[in-house]
Design a protein around this motif. Structure first.
Motif, PDB file in Angstrom:
ATOM      1  N   ASP A  60       0.836  -1.226   0.069  1.00 18.81           N
ATOM      2  CA  ASP A  60       0.137   0.048   0.009  1.00 18.81           C
ATOM      3  C   ASP A  60       0.897   1.189  -0.012  1.00 18.81           C
ATOM      4  OD1 ASP A  60      -2.411  -1.371   0.260  1.00 18.81           O
ATOM      5  OD2 ASP A  60      -2.081  -1.603   2.133  1.00 18.81           O
ATOM      6  N   THR A  61       2.083   1.104   0.576  1.00 18.48           N
ATOM      7  CA  THR A  61       2.826   2.246   0.696  1.00 18.48           C
ATOM      8  C   THR A  61       3.493   2.696  -0.358  1.00 18.48           C
ATOM      9  OG1 THR A  61       3.309   1.820   3.127  1.00 18.48           O
ATOM     10  CG2 THR A  61       4.903   3.277   2.100  1.00 18.48           C
ATOM     11  N   TRP A  62       4.145   1.586  -1.343  1.00 15.30           N
ATOM     12  CA  TRP A  62       4.658   1.519  -2.446  1.00 15.30           C
ATOM     13  C   TRP A  62       3.608   2.246  -3.495  1.00 15.30           C
ATOM     14  CZ3 TRP A  62       3.042  -0.243  -7.142  1.00 15.30           C
ATOM     15  CH2 TRP A  62       4.043  -0.128  -8.370  1.00 15.30           C
ATOM     16  N   MET A  63       2.254   1.455  -3.493  1.00 16.28           N
ATOM     17  CA  MET A  63       1.238   2.112  -4.417  1.00 16.28           C
ATOM     18  C   MET A  63       1.064   3.645  -4.308  1.00 16.28           C
ATOM     19  SD  MET A  63      -0.815   1.239  -6.762  1.00 16.28           S
ATOM     20  CE  MET A  63      -2.626   1.370  -7.479  1.00 16.28           C
ATOM     21  N   LEU A  64       0.973   4.091  -2.956  1.00 16.19           N
ATOM     22  CA  LEU A  64       0.693   5.618  -2.455  1.00 16.19           C
ATOM     23  C   LEU A  64       1.897   6.526  -3.324  1.00 16.19           C
ATOM     24  CD1 LEU A  64      -1.022   7.736  -1.377  1.00 16.19           C
ATOM     25  CD2 LEU A  64       0.170   7.318   0.734  1.00 16.19           C
ATOM     26  N   ARG A  65       3.121   5.744  -2.929  1.00 19.44           N
ATOM     27  CA  ARG A  65       4.132   6.710  -3.556  1.00 19.44           C
ATOM     28  C   ARG A  65       4.166   6.649  -5.050  1.00 19.44           C
ATOM     29  NH1 ARG A  65       7.578   3.963   0.535  1.00 19.44           N
ATOM     30  NH2 ARG A  65       8.169   2.454  -1.011  1.00 19.44           N
ATOM     31  N   TYR A  66       3.951   5.626  -5.750  1.00 17.40           N
ATOM     32  CA  TYR A  66       3.895   5.350  -7.155  1.00 17.40           C
ATOM     33  C   TYR A  66       2.708   6.397  -7.646  1.00 17.40           C
ATOM     34  CZ  TYR A  66       2.798   3.920 -11.734  1.00 17.40           C
ATOM     35  OH  TYR A  66       2.438   3.987 -13.074  1.00 17.40           O
ATOM     36  N   THR A  67       1.620   6.315  -7.099  1.00 18.38           N
ATOM     37  CA  THR A  67       0.263   7.194  -7.382  1.00 18.38           C
ATOM     38  C   THR A  67       0.804   8.474  -7.597  1.00 18.38           C
ATOM     39  OG1 THR A  67      -1.371   5.645  -6.649  1.00 18.38           O
ATOM     40  CG2 THR A  67      -2.096   7.925  -6.950  1.00 18.38           C
ATOM     41  N   TRP A  68       1.328   9.133  -6.282  1.00 24.30           N
ATOM     42  CA  TRP A  68       1.798  10.411  -6.029  1.00 24.30           C
ATOM     43  C   TRP A  68       2.971  10.929  -7.248  1.00 24.30           C
ATOM     44  CZ3 TRP A  68       0.308  14.964  -4.603  1.00 24.30           C
ATOM     45  CH2 TRP A  68       1.231  15.936  -4.536  1.00 24.30           C
ATOM     46  N   SER A  69       3.828   9.816  -7.425  1.00 22.63           N
ATOM     47  CA  SER A  69       4.809  10.347  -8.438  1.00 22.63           C
ATOM     48  C   SER A  69       4.114  10.361  -9.892  1.00 22.63           C
ATOM     49  CB  SER A  69       5.871   9.125  -8.727  1.00 22.63           C
ATOM     50  OG  SER A  69       5.248   8.069  -9.393  1.00 22.63           O
ATOM     51  N   GLN A  70       2.804   9.773 -10.199  1.00 19.43           N
ATOM     52  CA  GLN A  70       2.185   9.955 -11.464  1.00 19.43           C
ATOM     53  C   GLN A  70       1.294  11.320 -11.416  1.00 19.43           C
ATOM     54  OE1 GLN A  70       2.987   7.824 -14.048  1.00 19.43           O
ATOM     55  NE2 GLN A  70       4.372   7.377 -12.628  1.00 19.43           N
ATOM     56  N   VAL A  71       0.561  11.384 -10.180  1.00 20.60           N
ATOM     57  CA  VAL A  71       0.062  12.915 -10.024  1.00 20.60           C
ATOM     58  C   VAL A  71       0.965  13.873 -10.106  1.00 20.60           C
ATOM     59  CG1 VAL A  71      -1.626  14.281  -8.307  1.00 20.60           C
ATOM     60  CG2 VAL A  71      -1.861  11.634  -8.775  1.00 20.60           C
ATOM     61  N   LYS A  72       2.155  13.844  -9.458  1.00 23.92           N
ATOM     62  CA  LYS A  72       2.938  15.159  -9.621  1.00 23.92           C
ATOM     63  C   LYS A  72       3.251  15.614 -11.079  1.00 23.92           C
ATOM     64  CE  LYS A  72       6.733  14.194  -7.313  1.00 23.92           C
ATOM     65  NZ  LYS A  72       7.596  13.846  -6.589  1.00 23.92           N
ATOM     66  N   LYS A  73       3.552  14.559 -11.945  1.00 24.74           N
ATOM     67  CA  LYS A  73       3.707  14.919 -13.241  1.00 24.74           C
ATOM     68  C   LYS A  73       2.742  15.740 -13.958  1.00 24.74           C
ATOM     69  CE  LYS A  73       6.352  10.593 -13.820  1.00 24.74           C
ATOM     70  NZ  LYS A  73       6.158   9.090 -14.688  1.00 24.74           N
ATOM     71  N   ASP A  74       1.343  15.866 -13.539  1.00 18.43           N
ATOM     72  CA  ASP A  74       0.494  16.539 -14.072  1.00 18.43           C
ATOM     73  C   ASP A  74       0.986  18.088 -13.806  1.00 18.43           C
ATOM     74  OD1 ASP A  74      -1.970  17.765 -14.887  1.00 18.43           O
ATOM     75  OD2 ASP A  74      -3.429  16.525 -13.835  1.00 18.43           O
ATOM     76  N   THR A  75       1.333  18.636 -14.761  1.00 19.25           N
ATOM     77  CA  THR A  75       1.858  20.078 -14.639  1.00 19.25           C
ATOM     78  C   THR A  75       0.641  21.225 -14.537  1.00 19.25           C
ATOM     79  OG1 THR A  75       2.016  20.068 -16.979  1.00 19.25           O
ATOM     80  CG2 THR A  75       3.859  19.788 -15.828  1.00 19.25           C
TER      81      THR A  75
END
Length: 81
Positions: A60-75
């Motif tokens: 779950d922690t990995w999934m949250l970090r991954y999801t956040w890394s993808q959301v951050k890319k949305d300029t």
């Protein structure tokens, strides 16, 4: 989910429901049905598969970090200027 319910679960045995719902707030999906799960599956247990885990797991922690890394890319969401 009502605030009163969330607050009532914080010190109870049902805190995993609150953690699961908070996962949705961070953009994590449910994994109840086979078609909702990632291709190839994933390590279990996970808090986002209701009733599958009583606590937040490493996955779950990995999934949250991954999801956040993808959301951050949305300029458009996070402009740099």
């Amino acid at each position: 989910m009502p605030d009163d319910y969330i607050l009532s679960t914080l010190n109870s045995d049902e805190v995993q429901i609150t953690e699961h719902e908070m996962g949705h707030g961070f953009g994590l999906p449910d994994f109840y049905e086979e078609h909702e799960r990632p291709p190839g599956g994933f390590p279990v247990p996970t808090i986002m598969w209701a009733g599958n885990s009583p606590k937040i797991t490493e996955w779950d922690t990995w999934m949250l970090r991954y999801t956040w890394s993808q959301v951050k890319k949305d300029t458009s969401r996070f402009p740099t200027r």
